[in-house]
Design an enzyme around this catalytic site. Sequence first.
Site, PDB file in Angstrom:
ATOM      1  N   SER A   1       0.846  -1.189   0.000  1.00 36.09           N
ATOM      2  CA  SER A   1       0.000   0.000   0.000  1.00 36.09           C
ATOM      3  C   SER A   1       0.889   1.249   0.000  1.00 36.09           C
ATOM      4  O   SER A   1       1.695   1.412  -0.917  1.00 36.09           O
ATOM      5  CB  SER A   1      -0.958  -0.032   1.193  1.00 36.09           C
TER       6      SER A   1
ATOM      7  N   ASP B   1      -8.837  -4.610  -6.619  1.00 33.90           N
ATOM      8  CA  ASP B   1      -8.567  -3.649  -5.550  1.00 33.90           C
ATOM      9  C   ASP B   1      -9.454  -2.419  -5.729  1.00 33.90           C
ATOM     10  O   ASP B   1      -9.276  -1.647  -6.668  1.00 33.90           O
ATOM     11  CB  ASP B   1      -7.087  -3.255  -5.581  1.00 33.90           C
TER      12      ASP B   1
ATOM     13  N   HIS C   1      -7.541  -5.168  -1.885  1.00 31.68           N
ATOM     14  CA  HIS C   1      -6.291  -4.583  -1.383  1.00 31.68           C
ATOM     15  C   HIS C   1      -5.544  -5.519  -0.434  1.00 31.68           C
ATOM     16  O   HIS C   1      -4.331  -5.411  -0.280  1.00 31.68           O
ATOM     17  CB  HIS C   1      -6.591  -3.251  -0.686  1.00 31.68           C
TER      18      HIS C   1
END
Length: 771
Positions: free
Chosen positions: A618, A695, A730
């Site tokens: 991330s 995602d 994610h």
Amino acid sequence: MKYSKLLLLLVSVVQALDVPRKPHAPTGEGSKRLTFNETVVKQAITPTSRSVQWLSGAEDGSYVYAAEDGSLTIENIVTNESRTLIPADKIPTGKEAFNYWIHPDLSSVLWASNHTKQYRHSFFADYYVQDVESLKSVPLMPDQEGDIQYAQWSPVGNTIAFVRENDLYVWDNGTVTRITDDGGPDMFHGVPDWIYEEEILGDRYALWFSPDGEYLAYLSFNETGVPTYTVQYYMDNQEIAPAYPWELKIRYPKVSQTNPTVTLSLLNIASKEVKQAPIDAFESTDLIIGEVAWLTDTHTTVAAKAFNRVQDQQKVVAVDTASNKATVISDRDGTDGWLDNLLSMKYIGPIKPSDKDAYYIDISDHSGWAHLYLFPVSGGEPIPLTKGDWEVTSILSIDQERQLVYYLSTQHHSTERHLYSVSYSTFAVTPLVDDTVAAYWSASFSANSGYYILTYGGPDVPYQELYTTNSTKPLRTITDNAKVLEQIKDYALPNITYFELPLPSGETLNVMQRLPPGFSPDKKYPILFTPYGGPGAQEVTKRWQALNFKAYVASDSELEYVTWTVDNRGTGFKGRKFRSAVTRQLGLLEAEDQIYAAQQAANIPWIDADHIGIWGWSFGGYLTSKVLEKDSGAFTLGVITAPVSDWRFYDSMYTERYMKTLSTNEEGYETSAVRKTDGFKNVEGGFLIQHGTGDDNVHFQNSAALVDLLMGDGVSPEKLHSQWFTDSDHGISYHGGGVFLYKQLARKLYQEKNRQTQVLMHQWTKKDLEE
């Protein structure tokens, strides 16, 4: 049953743990090494904790839990007496029950079942109201089809506010009244849209009953004009892929695009009259409402914490419910950085019976450090309750009878949390734990703050004890994690230590280091940096460190990596100046700090300077990209998981908080994006990019654009490796994606450790390709 089982607390009173904890992480007493299966496939050694649902409508110290037979049981921790509230065989929908909420007077239970997850916090479900005396239950809506988004008891009376298909309803003793009728794909009432759920409220609801239950404040979100992003799902949870992907269309405002507009409305529960509150602190297109709180014991005053679009201006607006008149009672200029939405406003009323002013408590960092303040409800200068070069991290409970605030802070060190109380009448501060010993504490207080479960979260094996606020001696142990203590005796665990790394600029960086079991300073070890590094975040803490993949790469005899986690400038809990330094220039100082730390590590005699890797997920993936882009030569391997590659691709409310708008910071956006490729070409061990195609947070677009940039600029296939995870979000877990990801990462680390400095290369990497 699917809802959490809150097991019966131990009855026997103990004064202390059988095994006292130490102020450092355990290293084990044996010789076994952690394996991949024990750390990744299934975390075999995991401490447990227990939570309770404290009850406000019973004697202080009462809580509800699900007993081993599945029945709902109420126990009082003072008397150790328990009684069955709902027998297991009388629970509506049986094993499909997902969660429950007890009416404040214990007369009814609200059940959720047949739930379907939506985003990070939100889900859809069917709801049932069950009478405790008769055990009969009725659906909240007769025609419900797992489509109710949220439901909540009023604190007084037999009323439930709920949201279905983005419209607000009120249930009064079985009678349902529809409050709004324009809810739909572009209009949300009482629940947040995607961006408010993810970036502002951090929850699935946007409605708040007044303390006396006579009013309901709720937010509405209008997404008209907000651009749509489409996420394609190629498998759509099917065994055989459909001919056409299923498409999820999300209203997702990116940088400088149209944001949802927000309004605050007040519902009179008795008359069903709705008034829109005049929150005009900023223009409607420049307004974010971050928090709503009732500043009253009844329903006279409600407040909204309003921010401008880029969240560096803040105004607290108080609304008189009778006149619907709004007044700004507090304002703040945060243009030296940004203002965090801490969701910490708590009403306490007058401090003395003779006081004309009532007060609320909030956390503010306007002194440069986050501290507790008393704010007058009528407006005026705040009164500090705490001060110093450290930060209050959260308010846990307020005891209005004793006039005490219970809170956690970093007073001993920024990597630690200790529990304190402060009197808001005398300002006296009292530690509830030994704050001279390194530890990470938290606590859960009963409804009237008379009792609390104290949780020791690390660095040693966690445990929990029950206390009364009148005594410093535990009533009993709740969880001792004796099983974990016994398990780790057989292992040689990585040795975790903490230190501060001085920067040339004068600041220091917190570092968490893992050394392989059996470490010898006479050997050379590869090192892996594992940053997150995002604004206000913190990875380096003295919590118990899970025995996960990071522990595995230090333990496996074929890997034996030292790991460093470095909290760079911009991260949290070290003061406003430290975190605000990255404003308008994400990726610059963060990358400089990681590179500087790697250069210092390379000078350590037992570090193999030819094998220094960095892996982030991330924001950590973005940071890894920026580190490689710098072409410093400090790192020899990069693994980039689910990264942002260009802040224009990410959502507006997160990005503009730190970067401001594109029109006012075009150069900053260009510098913060990953644009240069030489560093990727020159990293000796190459790099790997991983991303889930499903995602919905950090879109696959980021990695797709990054790979296109690198390929288009001639990065060789020896250096560039990429892996897409079909339909994974994610977190990357769909269809075994998580285990595959860590196997792939372990393989890259093994290859890097064994990489020779002279690499055999195919001919196309030795000369330029001809057109």
